[in-house]
Design a protein around this motif. Structure first.
Motif, PDB file in Angstrom:
ATOM      1  N   GLY A 151      -3.449   2.954  -9.579  1.00  7.91           N
ATOM      2  CA  GLY A 151      -2.271   2.861  -8.721  1.00  7.91           C
ATOM      3  C   GLY A 151      -0.988   2.755  -9.529  1.00  7.91           C
TER       4      GLY A 151
ATOM      5  N   ALA B 193       0.828  -1.207   0.000  1.00  8.64           N
ATOM      6  CA  ALA B 193       0.000   0.000   0.000  1.00  8.64           C
ATOM      7  C   ALA B 193       0.864   1.260   0.000  1.00  8.64           C
ATOM      8  CB  ALA B 193      -0.929  -0.014   1.206  1.00  8.64           C
TER       9      ALA B 193
ATOM     10  N   GLY C 177       1.943   2.160  -3.390  1.00 10.56           N
ATOM     11  CA  GLY C 177       0.893   2.666  -4.259  1.00 10.56           C
ATOM     12  C   GLY C 177       0.219   1.600  -5.093  1.00 10.56           C
ATOM     13  N   LEU C 178       0.359   0.322  -4.705  1.00 10.88           N
ATOM     14  CA  LEU C 178      -0.292  -0.770  -5.433  1.00 10.88           C
ATOM     15  C   LEU C 178      -1.729  -0.934  -4.935  1.00 10.88           C
ATOM     16  CD1 LEU C 178       2.605  -3.394  -5.482  1.00 10.88           C
ATOM     17  CD2 LEU C 178       2.000  -1.745  -7.236  1.00 10.88           C
ATOM     18  N   ILE C 179      -2.654  -1.107  -5.864  1.00 10.08           N
ATOM     19  CA  ILE C 179      -4.076  -1.232  -5.556  1.00 10.08           C
ATOM     20  C   ILE C 179      -4.571  -2.550  -6.141  1.00 10.08           C
ATOM     21  CG2 ILE C 179      -6.343  -0.173  -5.814  1.00 10.08           C
ATOM     22  CD1 ILE C 179      -4.983   2.494  -6.195  1.00 10.08           C
TER      23      ILE C 179
END
Length: 481
Positions: free
Chosen positions: A191, A29, A32-34
């Motif tokens: 993301g 998180a 910035g990974l979604i």
């Protein structure tokens, strides 16, 4: 002596794992990974299925009708082989097999190396290794497809497999086949795209590096400069010099007088040797209000005096000047007598009628300057506000700034990458939303500069912007050419 089991085996250290070696969702998180939304994930699977069915159309349209006739008994084996549509059906069946094979290889290779398929590309999804956050690998994708195909042996198996991401305990949207192969589907539209190496490198450094403390507020000019004490704000004061400066604290017995005393008696030597200097219309030898000078009463008329019988060495007394000066009647000139030498004129006495020269204003201090030493050895002297980049452009939100272009063949530097301003405390850096970010390295540790947040860098710090670097050297003696 180093034991054999202490030798580095060359295994890659995987960041983002907790104490038990499991992938940490909080680390992902911070990068910035979604996770991939379930509706788009289902639609991407539907697109892949539709593409597969389109490849099968030649077989079902041209070959399968003839096969059904043979299976139903309408055609014998000889009639099936000698049927006029047999050649076309054989060609279409072979084309379908070839296209299916090519489609399968392309899908598996793209999914294993780039984490994408045709459906995932349409909806902005990518598959990554859940621990390494990189490509999942070809054989993991093959095993994942085999598990999904094997679920078809049960009536509701495919449906359960498709809905299994809804029951993920980690809330990352991973299905049973994803857990079995350590694969995670993410959304690259909303993301970070982990297959963008530059952005992924910057994101990892930002997640792992310690945060830089915000720039402390600068005290006012009247703040006490005593060492060892926390700065305490005090409003600026007006000192005896008449300008805003530092109002230092004093004891009651040694406090200096503030303001102008009523009268100050100058020494005789000072009054005799030095002419009074006028600053703002007030002589410096008079600290109080200047006394009013009496205006002499002038006679109504001036009578001419008889010529002297002998030369006189005494010059006539000067006519007193009024303040402000007023025109006074001059006595009639007496013609010189024959045989007499006219008196010599007396030298002009230093009088207040000659205005003193105005004081020379002090030269303003030179602005602080700095020297940036690039990784190529080039030295750039900077002062004031400066914009650095591959092709910097002026910005309205920054105002007047000097533009300095830095050559970069790899294009890792943005056009207008960062701004800096040399101050007395150091160099104030600010990243202008660059693509590859800005970092400050100090004592072997690096910290990422958040876009738009000014950070104060000190002498000797190394600033990395893109793939280029420069070292900060503050200069108080060098001046810009």
């Amino acid at each position: 002596m180093t034991a054999i089991w202490e030798i580095d085996d060359g295994e890659e250290e995987v960041p983002g794992l907790d104490a038990d070696g499991r992938p940490d969702p909080a680390y992902a998180a911070r990068l910035g990974l979604i996770r991939a939304p379930f509706p788009r994930r289902a639609l991407s699977v539907l697109i892949d299925v539709v593409v597969y069915l389109l490849v099968q159309l030649p077989l079902w349209l041209f070959a399968m009708p003839l096969v059904f006739l043979y299976l139903s008994g309408s055609l014998s084996l000889y009639g099936f082989v000698t049927h006029p549509s047999f050649l076309l059906a054989a060609i279409m069946a072979g084309a379908t097999v070839l296209l299916t094979l090519v489609l399968g290889i392309v899908q598996f290779v793209l999914h294993g190396r780039k984490g994408t398929t045709i459906g995932k590309s349409v909806f902005g999804l990518r598959s990554v290794h859940v621990a390494k956050l990189g490509r999942p690998g070809f054989w993991r994708v093959v095993l994942r497809s085999i598990i999904v195909a094997a679920s078809g042996l049960v009536v509701v198996g495919p449906l359960v497999m498709v809905l299994s991401p809804l029951w993920d305990s980690e809330r990352r949207g991973r299905g049973w086949h994803d857990h079995a192969t350590r694969v995670w589907l993410i959304d690259v539209r909303g993301g970070l795209d982990p297959y963008d190496d530059k952005r992924m490198r910057v994101a990892r450094k930002a997640a792992e590096a310690a945060e830089i403390a915000e720039r402390p507020g600068l005290p006012s000019l009247a703040t006490s400069a005593a060492s060892g004490t926390a700065p305490e704000y005090r409003p600026a004061a007006r000192v005896s010099a008449g300008v805003l400066g530092v109002a230092r604290t004093h004891a009651d017995d040694d406090a200096p007088p503030v303001g102008l005393p009523d009268t100050v008696a100058p020494s005789p030597a000072t009054a005799r040797d030095a002419a009074p200097q006028v600053v703002l219309g007030v002589p410096t030898n008079l600290r109080g209000a200047p006394p009013e000078r009496p205006t002499p009463r002038m006679p109504d008329r001036v009578e001419s005096e008889p010529a002297p019988s002998a030369p006189s060495s005494v010059a006539p007394p000067p006519i007193p000047q009024a303040s402000p000066p007023q025109p006074s009647p001059q006595p009639e000139a007496t013609p010189p007598q024959p045989g007499l030498t006219p008196p010599a004129p007396e030298a002009a006495s230093p009088d207040a009628s000659v205005p003193p020269a105005p004081p020379v204003p002090p030269r303003p201090p030179a602005p602080p300057e700095g020297v940036l030493v690039l990784d190529t050895g080039q030295r750039i002297r900077v002062a004031g506000r400066v914009l650095l980049g591959r092709d910097p452009q002026a910005r309205a939100d920054i105002g007047d700034a000097r533009l300095i272009a830095i050559p970069d063949d790899t294009r890792s530097i943005s056009k207008t990458h960062l701004s800096l301003r040399v101050t007395e405390l150091g160099v104030e850096l600010s990243d202008l939303g660059s693509t590859n970010g800005t970092e400050i390295e100090r004592d072997g540790q690096s910290a990422v500069v958040a876009p738009g947040a000014p950070v104060l860098a000190a002498r000797g710090d190394t600033v990395r912007f893109g793939d280029r670097t420069f070292v900060i050297h503050l200069s108080t003696t060098d001046r810009l050419a």
